[in-house]
Scaffold this active site. Structure first.
Site, PDB file in Angstrom:
ATOM      1  N   GLU A  35      81.148  70.732  54.849  1.00 18.04           N
ATOM      2  CA  GLU A  35      81.740  70.302  56.121  1.00 18.04           C
ATOM      3  C   GLU A  35      80.742  69.526  56.973  1.00 18.04           C
ATOM      4  O   GLU A  35      80.748  69.612  58.194  1.00 18.04           O
ATOM      5  CB  GLU A  35      82.253  71.524  56.885  1.00 18.04           C
ATOM      6  CG  GLU A  35      83.353  72.264  56.155  1.00 18.04           C
ATOM      7  CD  GLU A  35      83.836  73.504  56.887  1.00 18.04           C
ATOM      8  OE1 GLU A  35      83.385  73.773  58.025  1.00 18.04           O
ATOM      9  OE2 GLU A  35      84.679  74.217  56.312  1.00 18.04           O
ATOM     10  N   CYS A  36      79.923  68.734  56.344  1.00 16.68           N
ATOM     11  CA  CYS A  36      78.844  67.988  57.009  1.00 16.68           C
ATOM     12  C   CYS A  36      79.187  66.500  57.024  1.00 16.68           C
ATOM     13  O   CYS A  36      79.921  66.012  56.169  1.00 16.68           O
ATOM     14  CB  CYS A  36      77.541  68.228  56.235  1.00 16.68           C
ATOM     15  SG  CYS A  36      76.100  67.350  56.855  1.00 16.68           S
ATOM     16  N   GLY A  37      78.635  65.792  57.975  1.00 21.96           N
ATOM     17  CA  GLY A  37      78.813  64.347  58.014  1.00 21.96           C
ATOM     18  C   GLY A  37      78.227  63.652  56.793  1.00 21.96           C
ATOM     19  O   GLY A  37      78.615  62.535  56.468  1.00 21.96           O
TER      20      GLY A  37
END
Length: 165
Positions: A35-37
């Site tokens: 769930e990271c950029g």
């Protein structure tokens, strides 16, 4: 642990990853999160795996190490992480079970990487990359800002791939 090849990690699929079986091969270790950029880097890592590792017996190994250490961006179970990586990005390279990668609770592999790379190499976010050469030494490390297809990373991989076996 004194050598990179001494480490074992729990695998995402429930088994065990014995790093000693990769002796003589370069390894790119990446702390990952779903769930990271920077999560889209899975795509570049998979491409790299297919082009330089998967297709050869002595090429680059990519090892993903999911971590929830930064922004709680890997909250899922092993099964959720595995499904996400496979369904969304087609990940087929080895993945460890979710692990702590920073601080006093870091897994031994990441404590070793910190010792070998020094203070500046400590992961400060998801998708730090650590390149291990054919002799099991830390060759170089890269921040998340370095894409898996970045020329400087590809150059470093080429350098370790060309080392004598």
């Amino acid at each position: 642990m004194t050598s990179f090849y001494d480490f074992r990690l729990p695998a995402l699929d429930g088994g065990e990853i014995d790093i000693s079986r990769w002796k003589g091969r370069p390894v790119l270790i990446v702390n990952t999160a779903s769930e990271c950029g920077f999560t889209k880097q899975y795509e570049g890592l998979q491409k790299l795996w297919l082009e330089t590792g998967h297709a050869t017996l002595d090429g680059l190994i990519i090892l993903g190490v999911p971590s929830n250490d930064f922004g709680k961006q890997e909250p899922g179970t092993s099964e959720q992480i595995r499904q996400f990586c496979q369904l969304r990005y087609g990940v087929s390279f080895p993945m460890a079970a979710r692990s702590v990668v920073r601080g006093t609770e870091a897994i031994p592999l990441f404590r070793w990487l910190a010792k070998e790379g020094g203070f500046l190499s400590l992961p400060r976010w998801n998708f730090y990359k650590y390149l291990i050469d054919r002799q099991g030494k830390l060759h170089s490390w890269f921040t998340p800002l370095t894409d898996p297809q970045a020329p400087r990373l590809l150059k470093a991989i080429h350098q370790v791939n060309e080392q004598p076996r």
